[in-house]
Each structure stands twice: as C-alpha cells, then as structure tokens.
Design a protein around this motif. Structure first.
Motif, PDB file in Angstrom:
ATOM      1  N   ILE A  27       0.833  -1.197   0.000  1.00  0.00           N
ATOM      2  CA  ILE A  27       0.000   0.000   0.000  1.00  0.00           C
ATOM      3  C   ILE A  27       0.870   1.250   0.000  1.00  0.00           C
ATOM      4  CG2 ILE A  27      -1.666   1.327   1.357  1.00  0.00           C
ATOM      5  CD1 ILE A  27      -2.840  -1.433   2.227  1.00  0.00           C
ATOM      6  N   ASP A  28       1.935   1.249   0.809  1.00  0.00           N
ATOM      7  CA  ASP A  28       2.850   2.381   0.810  1.00  0.00           C
ATOM      8  C   ASP A  28       3.538   2.525  -0.551  1.00  0.00           C
ATOM      9  OD1 ASP A  28       4.484   4.447   2.422  1.00  0.00           O
ATOM     10  OD2 ASP A  28       6.036   3.189   1.532  1.00  0.00           O
ATOM     11  N   ALA A  29       3.896   1.393  -1.142  1.00  0.00           N
ATOM     12  CA  ALA A  29       4.569   1.420  -2.440  1.00  0.00           C
ATOM     13  C   ALA A  29       3.677   2.027  -3.517  1.00  0.00           C
ATOM     14  CB  ALA A  29       4.998   0.010  -2.846  1.00  0.00           C
ATOM     15  N   ILE A  30       2.384   1.747  -3.473  1.00  0.00           N
ATOM     16  CA  ILE A  30       1.472   2.295  -4.481  1.00  0.00           C
ATOM     17  C   ILE A  30       1.462   3.814  -4.431  1.00  0.00           C
ATOM     18  CG2 ILE A  30      -0.998   2.619  -4.920  1.00  0.00           C
ATOM     19  CD1 ILE A  30       0.123   0.302  -6.424  1.00  0.00           C
ATOM     20  N   GLY A  31       1.512   4.380  -3.233  1.00  0.00           N
ATOM     21  CA  GLY A  31       1.591   5.835  -3.129  1.00  0.00           C
ATOM     22  C   GLY A  31       2.858   6.372  -3.765  1.00  0.00           C
ATOM     23  N   GLN A  32       3.972   5.682  -3.541  1.00  0.00           N
ATOM     24  CA  GLN A  32       5.226   6.116  -4.146  1.00  0.00           C
ATOM     25  C   GLN A  32       5.175   5.986  -5.668  1.00  0.00           C
ATOM     26  OE1 GLN A  32       8.965   4.899  -2.185  1.00  0.00           O
ATOM     27  NE2 GLN A  32       7.695   3.845  -0.671  1.00  0.00           N
ATOM     28  N   ILE A  33       4.582   4.909  -6.150  1.00  0.00           N
ATOM     29  CA  ILE A  33       4.481   4.711  -7.598  1.00  0.00           C
ATOM     30  C   ILE A  33       3.620   5.804  -8.228  1.00  0.00           C
ATOM     31  CG2 ILE A  33       3.527   3.173  -9.367  1.00  0.00           C
ATOM     32  CD1 ILE A  33       4.350   0.829  -7.462  1.00  0.00           C
ATOM     33  N   ALA A  34       2.508   6.133  -7.585  1.00  0.00           N
ATOM     34  CA  ALA A  34       1.627   7.172  -8.133  1.00  0.00           C
ATOM     35  C   ALA A  34       2.328   8.523  -8.176  1.00  0.00           C
ATOM     36  CB  ALA A  34       0.350   7.254  -7.299  1.00  0.00           C
TER      37      ALA A  34
END
Length: 384
Positions: A27-34
């Motif tokens: 979930i944290d990674a998705i924020g970074q990817i976005a």
C-alpha cells in the motif's frame, strides 16, 4: 492523448529474492508509484478493485483520495470499479466525493471484474453479471444527473425521491469508461450513453480488441453522440523496459515465468510476439505501442501495467523513469503528428465543464432549506 499506469494491486512473491511484501509495504509502495508517475510526466494513475487475497485494493476511493491529496496534476482513476457487486448509490456517493476532493482530477472505469466468488460475497448471482452491469450503470447515470430520483429495478429495492450526495462537482458528473475484454454488450452500453470504452489490451491478440473497438465506434455514431472518430477509446498494455533488449528479457523472465496469470504457459518470447506485451529497449516499446495506433487509429488514453508479478518497488520506479523519460515523450510527438483533427481529445473535468456551460456561469449545488429529506421529495437544490 493521455498516458499513465495502472495496478491490479497484487501482492506476489518476488521470484528472484524470494520475498513477499506485506500489505502495508504494498500500500505504501502504491503511493510512491503514483507520485513517481506524476514526477516523470505521465498523466494518469489507475488502481483496480479486488476483495480477496492476494490483492489489497478493496477501497479504491480511499486510496485514490490519498494519492490526489499528495499530487498536483495527476488524474486518478480505477481499473476497474465493480459495477455488478457495488451498490450504484454507494458508487455515486463515493466517486462524487472523490471528484470534489481531487478538484475534478478523476474519472472511473466500470466493469464486471474477473473474480467469480465476489458475487456471492456481496449478495449477488454471477449468472446475472451482465444484467447487473447494465441495470446498475443505468441507475448510476441517473443519480449523477437528476437531483431527485424515482427508480425501480430487479436487483435492489426501489428509490423514491432519493438524492445522492454530494452532487457532482460543478454539476458535471465524472467521466466514465466502460472496461471490457470480451463482451459486445458493454461496448454497446458505452456507446449508448456516449461514454468512453476501455479495451484492456493485454492478453488478447490485436484483432480481438479491434473488433470490439470498431463496434463501439459504430454504435457511438449510431446513438448520435458524434462521428465514429469522436468516440473515446482507451487501451491497456504492459511493458518491461531496459536500455538493452537482452537485458529487458533477462530481467523480466523470472517474473513472467512465475506470474500468477500467465506463468507456466507460453514462453516470454511467444507471449510478447502474440499479445500487446512490450519487452525491450525504449525504442522497441515505442515501436510496439505505435502498432496500436496502426490497428485502432486515434485513441485517447494509454495505460501500462508495470508493477505486477512481484516486481520490487525500486524496479518499478526505474521502469517509470524509462517510461517517462525515454518512451512517452517520443510517443506523444509521434501520435500527435499522426492525429486526425476530427478525433476527440481526451476528456477532462475542465473540458466537460466547458461543454456543458460554454462561457456561462457554472452551477454549484446548494441544498434548499427544508427540502430534500427523501420523504417529501421535490428538488432539494437551488441553482447557483
């Protein structure tokens, strides 16, 4: 033309390191990817909706609202919102709220999804999947366009004098894409309402997607929304990029071989040659993507899947650097040069507002005193 990335939100073991990220890490990674998606100059970030392991995105509006709050220009959207098992009243409420929070930087894709057990989990029958998709969107369409709705259908209780809140931002409903990979009735539904059609151009040969897109365009014109060229089309795709083609194949092969969806099937080379999967150097990915225009003509949105099958976060961020730095700038230039002036532009909130109001004042919803209690009925809003 809009470019972006989408995620199906899988939590998959990395076959190289042997590690599986936690839900919190993904979930944290998705924020970074976005945020990286915006940083490298792409336009759109999309997240899927799933309600079962190994996926985490059960509440896409919550996740997209957080992303919208930490970006400035990025359009957030879904891939897809389950129109069959979500109550359309709740969809109307949640996505109108996301529209306000993002200041219009959002739209949504609706579809039936690909997880059969989700139907009984939410009290529905998979055998009614297509009728549910058709009827539920019909209600959603009305909820965003009528201040007071009286409605009766087969799959939920009637509505009497119901008002969905908040009302759409600026009185303009979010743009809707109808996503499908196999069903002509969904392409017909998109055309009937004058909405966008998104072909998740990943697993199927080009000819399969072309038939559905051509059918949608013909029906869009038939229903009087404009010419076939003005129909709004989006495509999915997937890519793995490295500076050298041989490195791309070497790096991606273990992830492809173990991928839950297509692993242990055709070889990477066979799959890349027979489907839209792009693996190779930036130029090879550019060349492969341009074949989509050769096949489908002008289209308005291209999304790439780049974070699946256990790829580690740093690899995904590196992919975004290559995509945004070396691939998309060339594609923008090439596709702009090919574009027919009669084709539609990619829809945005601003363009929809202009289309509705022209140079006139924009309507902002304000509840009228002592109205709209869903008991007495009547129009609960004053024009402003």
């Amino acid at each position: 033309m809009q470019f972006g990335v989408f995620s199906v939100s899988d939590i998959t073991r990395d076959p190289v390191s042997g590690e599986t990220p936690s839900e919190a890490e993904r979930i944290d990674a998705i924020g970074q990817i976005a945020r990286k998606t915006e940083e490298v100059g792409l336009d759109v970030f999309a997240i899927g909706e799933h309600h079962n392991p190994p996926f985490f995105s059960s509440s896409p509006t919550t996740l997209l609202a957080a992303i919208a709050a930490t970006t400035k220009d990025l359009v957030v959207t879904t891939s897809t919102t389950l129109i069959t098992t979500n109550d359309p009243v709740r969809v109307a409420e949640e996505y109108a709220m996301l529209q306000h929070i993002s200041k219009g930087r959002m739209d949504l894709m609706i579809g039936r999804g690909n997880t059969a057990p989700v139907y009984p989990w939410f009290g529905q029958d998979i055998r009614q999947g297509l009728p549910l998709a058709l009827q539920n969107y019909d209600l959603l369409h009305r909820l965003w366009r009528e201040d007071v709705v009286d409605w009766e259908g087969e799959f939920r209780t009637p509505l009497n004098g119901f008002t969905s809140v908040p009302r759409p931002l600026d009185g303009v409903p979010p743009f809707v894409w109808h996503g499908s990979i196999r069903t002509p009735q969904i392409a017909e539904q998109a055309a009937f309402y004058g909405n966008g059609y998104f072909a998740n151009h990943i697993f199927w040969p080009t000819e399969h997607s072309r038939q559905l897109i051509e059918f949608y365009r013909e029906r869009f014109e038939h229903h009087g929304h404009g010419t076939a060229k003005q129909a709004v089309v989006g495509l999915g795709g997937q890519a793995y990029i490295a500076k050298r083609s041989q490195d791309a194949y070497r790096e991606f092969r273990p992830y492809f071989n173990e991928a839950p969806v297509y692993g242990h099937g055709p070889s990477l080379e066979e799959f890349a040659s027979s489907t839209p999967l792009s693996v190779g150097s930036p130029q090879e990915v550019i060349d492969k993507t341009l074949t989509f225009h050769d096949a489908f003509g002008d289209y308005q949105r291209q999304l790439f899947l780049i974070d699946h099958a256990g790829l580690p976060l740093q690899t995904v961020l590196n992919q975004l650097e290559l995509l945004g730095g070396e691939v998309i700038p060339v594609l923008r230039k090439e596709l702009d040069a090919r574009r027919d002036p009669a084709s539609a532009d990619a829809p945005t909130h601003e363009s929809l507002v202009r289309a509705r109001y022209g140079d006139g004042p924009v309507r902002q919803a304000r509840p009228a005193a002592n109205r709209g209690d869903n008991v007495t009925g009547g129009s609960p809003y004053l024009d402003a």
